[in-house]
Motif scaffolding. Structure first.
Motif, PDB file in Angstrom:
ATOM      1  N   SER A 159       0.834  -1.205   0.000  1.00 63.71           N
ATOM      2  CA  SER A 159       0.000   0.000   0.000  1.00 63.71           C
ATOM      3  C   SER A 159       0.868   1.254   0.000  1.00 63.71           C
ATOM      4  CB  SER A 159      -1.044  -0.001   1.123  1.00 63.71           C
ATOM      5  OG  SER A 159      -0.462  -0.344   2.319  1.00 63.71           O
ATOM      6  N   ASN A 160       2.045   1.203   0.624  1.00 64.90           N
ATOM      7  CA  ASN A 160       2.967   2.339   0.528  1.00 64.90           C
ATOM      8  C   ASN A 160       3.464   2.505  -0.910  1.00 64.90           C
ATOM      9  OD1 ASN A 160       2.892   3.226   3.149  1.00 64.90           O
ATOM     10  ND2 ASN A 160       4.782   2.244   3.787  1.00 64.90           N
ATOM     11  N   ALA A 161       3.808   1.385  -1.559  1.00 57.19           N
ATOM     12  CA  ALA A 161       4.300   1.448  -2.949  1.00 57.19           C
ATOM     13  C   ALA A 161       3.243   2.115  -3.834  1.00 57.19           C
ATOM     14  CB  ALA A 161       4.633   0.053  -3.457  1.00 57.19           C
ATOM     15  N   ILE A 162       1.974   1.771  -3.595  1.00 57.09           N
ATOM     16  CA  ILE A 162       0.883   2.370  -4.379  1.00 57.09           C
ATOM     17  C   ILE A 162       0.733   3.854  -4.024  1.00 57.09           C
ATOM     18  CG2 ILE A 162      -1.639   2.364  -4.674  1.00 57.09           C
ATOM     19  CD1 ILE A 162      -1.465  -0.755  -4.324  1.00 57.09           C
ATOM     20  N   LYS A 163       0.730   4.121  -2.700  1.00 53.69           N
ATOM     21  CA  LYS A 163       0.495   5.501  -2.235  1.00 53.69           C
ATOM     22  C   LYS A 163       1.594   6.468  -2.692  1.00 53.69           C
ATOM     23  CE  LYS A 163       0.726   6.623   2.399  1.00 53.69           C
ATOM     24  NZ  LYS A 163       0.182   6.597   3.775  1.00 53.69           N
ATOM     25  N   TYR A 164       2.864   6.034  -2.602  1.00 53.97           N
ATOM     26  CA  TYR A 164       3.965   6.955  -2.895  1.00 53.97           C
ATOM     27  C   TYR A 164       4.426   6.894  -4.355  1.00 53.97           C
ATOM     28  CZ  TYR A 164       3.963   7.685   2.088  1.00 53.97           C
ATOM     29  OH  TYR A 164       3.564   8.007   3.367  1.00 53.97           O
ATOM     30  N   SER A 165       3.597   6.298  -5.235  1.00 52.71           N
ATOM     31  CA  SER A 165       3.961   6.302  -6.660  1.00 52.71           C
ATOM     32  C   SER A 165       2.728   6.585  -7.500  1.00 52.71           C
ATOM     33  CB  SER A 165       4.624   4.983  -7.060  1.00 52.71           C
ATOM     34  OG  SER A 165       3.707   3.923  -7.037  1.00 52.71           O
ATOM     35  N   LYS A 187       9.206  -3.186  -5.181  1.00 53.57           N
ATOM     36  CA  LYS A 187       9.864  -2.023  -5.809  1.00 53.57           C
ATOM     37  C   LYS A 187       8.822  -1.138  -6.475  1.00 53.57           C
ATOM     38  CE  LYS A 187      13.292  -1.305  -9.532  1.00 53.57           C
ATOM     39  NZ  LYS A 187      14.298  -0.506  -8.852  1.00 53.57           N
ATOM     40  N   ASP A 188       8.893   0.163  -6.179  1.00 52.49           N
ATOM     41  CA  ASP A 188       8.014   1.093  -6.901  1.00 52.49           C
ATOM     42  C   ASP A 188       8.864   2.126  -7.617  1.00 52.49           C
ATOM     43  OD1 ASP A 188       8.264   3.686  -5.334  1.00 52.49           O
ATOM     44  OD2 ASP A 188       7.600   2.372  -3.710  1.00 52.49           O
ATOM     45  N   TYR A 189       8.202   2.900  -8.485  1.00 56.77           N
ATOM     46  CA  TYR A 189       8.919   3.900  -9.295  1.00 56.77           C
ATOM     47  C   TYR A 189       8.395   5.291  -8.958  1.00 56.77           C
ATOM     48  CZ  TYR A 189      10.374  -0.347 -11.565  1.00 56.77           C
ATOM     49  OH  TYR A 189      10.899  -1.599 -11.788  1.00 56.77           O
ATOM     50  N   TYR A 206       7.620   8.743  12.063  1.00 54.73           N
ATOM     51  CA  TYR A 206       8.359   9.409  10.984  1.00 54.73           C
ATOM     52  C   TYR A 206       7.453   9.497   9.758  1.00 54.73           C
ATOM     53  CZ  TYR A 206      11.171  10.630   7.101  1.00 54.73           C
ATOM     54  OH  TYR A 206      11.604  11.277   5.968  1.00 54.73           O
ATOM     55  N   ARG A 207       7.354  10.669   9.167  1.00 50.07           N
ATOM     56  CA  ARG A 207       6.497  10.862   7.997  1.00 50.07           C
ATOM     57  C   ARG A 207       7.240  11.577   6.883  1.00 50.07           C
ATOM     58  NH1 ARG A 207       1.611  12.106   6.639  1.00 50.07           N
ATOM     59  NH2 ARG A 207       2.182  10.418   5.299  1.00 50.07           N
ATOM     60  N   VAL A 208       6.668  11.473   5.713  1.00 55.02           N
ATOM     61  CA  VAL A 208       7.170  12.149   4.531  1.00 55.02           C
ATOM     62  C   VAL A 208       7.360  13.646   4.839  1.00 55.02           C
ATOM     63  CG1 VAL A 208       4.837  12.617   3.630  1.00 55.02           C
ATOM     64  CG2 VAL A 208       6.704  12.248   2.036  1.00 55.02           C
ATOM     65  N   ASP A 209       8.243  14.293   4.100  1.00 53.75           N
ATOM     66  CA  ASP A 209       8.558  15.709   4.283  1.00 53.75           C
ATOM     67  C   ASP A 209       7.298  16.579   4.430  1.00 53.75           C
ATOM     68  OD1 ASP A 209      10.486  17.627   4.433  1.00 53.75           O
ATOM     69  OD2 ASP A 209      10.173  18.239   2.351  1.00 53.75           O
ATOM     70  N   GLY A 222       2.964   2.578  10.007  1.00 56.41           N
ATOM     71  CA  GLY A 222       2.990   1.302   9.275  1.00 56.41           C
ATOM     72  C   GLY A 222       4.356   0.635   9.261  1.00 56.41           C
ATOM     73  N   LEU A 223       5.403   1.395   8.912  1.00 59.15           N
ATOM     74  CA  LEU A 223       6.735   0.786   8.809  1.00 59.15           C
ATOM     75  C   LEU A 223       7.325   0.483  10.183  1.00 59.15           C
ATOM     76  CD1 LEU A 223       8.387   2.705   5.831  1.00 59.15           C
ATOM     77  CD2 LEU A 223       7.557   0.348   5.868  1.00 59.15           C
ATOM     78  N   TYR A 224       6.966   1.304  11.174  1.00 56.14           N
ATOM     79  CA  TYR A 224       7.416   1.034  12.555  1.00 56.14           C
ATOM     80  C   TYR A 224       6.844  -0.318  13.008  1.00 56.14           C
ATOM     81  CZ  TYR A 224       7.090   1.297  17.667  1.00 56.14           C
ATOM     82  OH  TYR A 224       7.143   1.002  19.007  1.00 56.14           O
TER      83      TYR A 224
HETATM   84  P1  ADP Z   1       2.822   6.606   6.508  1.00 53.89           P
HETATM   85  O1  ADP Z   1       2.780   6.062   5.114  1.00 53.89           O
HETATM   86  O2  ADP Z   1       1.512   6.548   7.224  1.00 53.89           O
HETATM   87  O3  ADP Z   1       3.461   7.953   6.585  1.00 53.89           O
HETATM   88  P2  ADP Z   1       4.810   4.543   7.109  1.00 53.89           P
HETATM   89  O4  ADP Z   1       5.384   4.161   8.423  1.00 53.89           O
HETATM   90  O5  ADP Z   1       4.214   3.460   6.285  1.00 53.89           O
HETATM   91  O6  ADP Z   1       3.758   5.675   7.412  1.00 53.89           O
HETATM   92  O7  ADP Z   1       5.951   5.254   6.259  1.00 53.89           O
HETATM   93  C1  ADP Z   1       6.780   6.234   6.894  1.00 53.89           C
HETATM   94  C2  ADP Z   1       7.355   7.179   5.857  1.00 53.89           C
HETATM   95  O8  ADP Z   1       8.270   6.464   5.024  1.00 53.89           O
HETATM   96  C3  ADP Z   1       6.338   7.792   4.905  1.00 53.89           C
HETATM   97  O9  ADP Z   1       5.709   8.933   5.428  1.00 53.89           O
HETATM   98  C4  ADP Z   1       7.229   8.133   3.703  1.00 53.89           C
HETATM   99  O10 ADP Z   1       7.955   9.325   3.958  1.00 53.89           O
HETATM  100  C5  ADP Z   1       8.234   6.999   3.696  1.00 53.89           C
HETATM  101  N1  ADP Z   1       7.854   5.913   2.750  1.00 53.89           N
HETATM  102  C6  ADP Z   1       7.313   4.720   3.062  1.00 53.89           C
HETATM  103  N2  ADP Z   1       7.134   3.964   1.965  1.00 53.89           N
HETATM  104  C7  ADP Z   1       7.582   4.709   0.918  1.00 53.89           C
HETATM  105  C8  ADP Z   1       7.687   4.477  -0.500  1.00 53.89           C
HETATM  106  N3  ADP Z   1       7.306   3.322  -1.060  1.00 53.89           N
HETATM  107  N4  ADP Z   1       8.211   5.478  -1.262  1.00 53.89           N
HETATM  108  C9  ADP Z   1       8.627   6.642  -0.704  1.00 53.89           C
HETATM  109  N5  ADP Z   1       8.549   6.917   0.617  1.00 53.89           N
HETATM  110  C10 ADP Z   1       8.048   5.960   1.426  1.00 53.89           C
END
Ligand code: ADP
Length: 268
Positions: A159-165, A187-189, A206-209, A222-224
């Motif tokens: 779901s992160n790969a989908i969300k961040y691409s 792997k996403d692009y 920790y979150r995206v910028d 999610g990643l934590y």
């Molecule tokens: P969330 O997506 O809710 O912010 P996550 O713990 O899943 O929380 O991810 C933490 C951060 O890691 C994201 O906010 C983003 O900055 C970065 N990240 C995670 N997956 C990706 C990805 N596939 N591509 C780019 N950045 C990512």
């Protein structure tokens, strides 16, 4: 109390004094405990009504599909999607409280790793048709781990790969075995992660910028949670990325045994 000591040296490097500092952290610890307890109670209290709203939404969806009103059907489907998001967020908060109180439980079973990945990819492909998920599942591994929890990590990666691409259309999923480990890579692009931020993505919150947070919503959990799950299962988790060129997330788990070749045919 926490105690700190700092030696003071003269110009020849000889210690001539030591500063001792003691700080009363009782209040801080109590506040932290109260915050953790509140998080636990709040997410638990939110779960019950959301579960019941979801059940009503599903009944409504069935009733409307019998009526054949496409507009109403779309609205109730959107409601269901948002409810799934809410359930996921509450689930993440509950998991964090479980991790912090050491109460996350694991029920390990033996399962076919490639088949489990394949099932989750099918499900995600169904939900998100915008991305084409390409699979190369070659590990043939049987692992002994909590299948639900490992599935949670794979779903999170996907779901992160989908969300961040959002601008890219392809995601590559691969599994392979290397010595006594099975390795999964997704792997996403998409937007990618700068090198200096890569070690932070598995940290809690920790979150995206900052200026991208509205574009890519989330709690930063999610990643934590994924890292805690993989570490608890005795595995390894990591990321490779170049900013602006996508990211590849990996985890490795110990292999229990290998599947026989007849099973490959029947299960995939
Ligand atoms: P969330 O997506 O809710 O912010 P996550 O713990 O899943 O929380 O991810 C933490 C951060 O890691 C994201 O906010 C983003 O900055 C970065 N990240 C995670 N997956 C990706 C990805 N596939 N591509 C780019 N950045 C990512």
């Amino acid at each position: 109390f926490t105690f700190t000591y700092k030696p003071i040296k003269d110009s020849s490097g000889k210690v001539y004094a030591i500063i001792h500092a003691a700080m009363d952290v009782t209040k801080l610890v109590r506040l932290q405990q109260q915050k953790d307890e509140f998080l636990g109670i709040a997410s638990h209290e939110l779960k019950t009504p959301v579960t019941s709203i979801k059940a009503y939404a599903q009944v409504l969806e069935r009733m409307i599909s019998n009526e054949g009103d496409e507009k109403k059907a779309t609205m109730v489907r959107k409601m269901d999607l948002q409810l799934n998001r809410l359930t996921g967020l509450i689930g993440d908060l509950l998991d964090v409280t479980k991790i912090q109180s050491g109460k996350m439980t694991f029920n390990p079973v033996e399962f076919d790793f490639d088949a489990a990945v394949d099932d989750i990819v099918d499900e995600m492909q169904y939900i998100s048709s915008k991305h084409k998920i390409i699979c190369n599942l070659n590990s043939n591994a049987i692992v002994f781990a909590d299948k639900e929890r490992i599935g949670q990590v794979i779903t999170n990666f996907l779901s992160n790969a989908i969300k961040y691409s959002t601008e890219a259309a392809q995601i590559d999923v691969a599994t392979f075995s290397q010595s006594d480990e099975v390795i999964l890579s997704i792997k996403d692009y998409g937007i990618g992660i700068s090198e200096d931020m890569q070690h932070l993505v598995f940290d809690q919150f920790y979150r995206v910028d900052g200026n991208l947070q509205h574009t890519y919503p989330g709690l930063g959990l999610g990643l934590y949670i994924s890292a805690e799950i993989i570490k608890s299962e005795g595995g390894r988790i990591w990321v490779n990325s170049t900013l602006g060129q996508g990211a590849t997330f990996f985890f490795a788990l110990k292999i229990k045994s290998f599947r026989s070749s007849n099973q490959v045919q029947s299960e995939l």
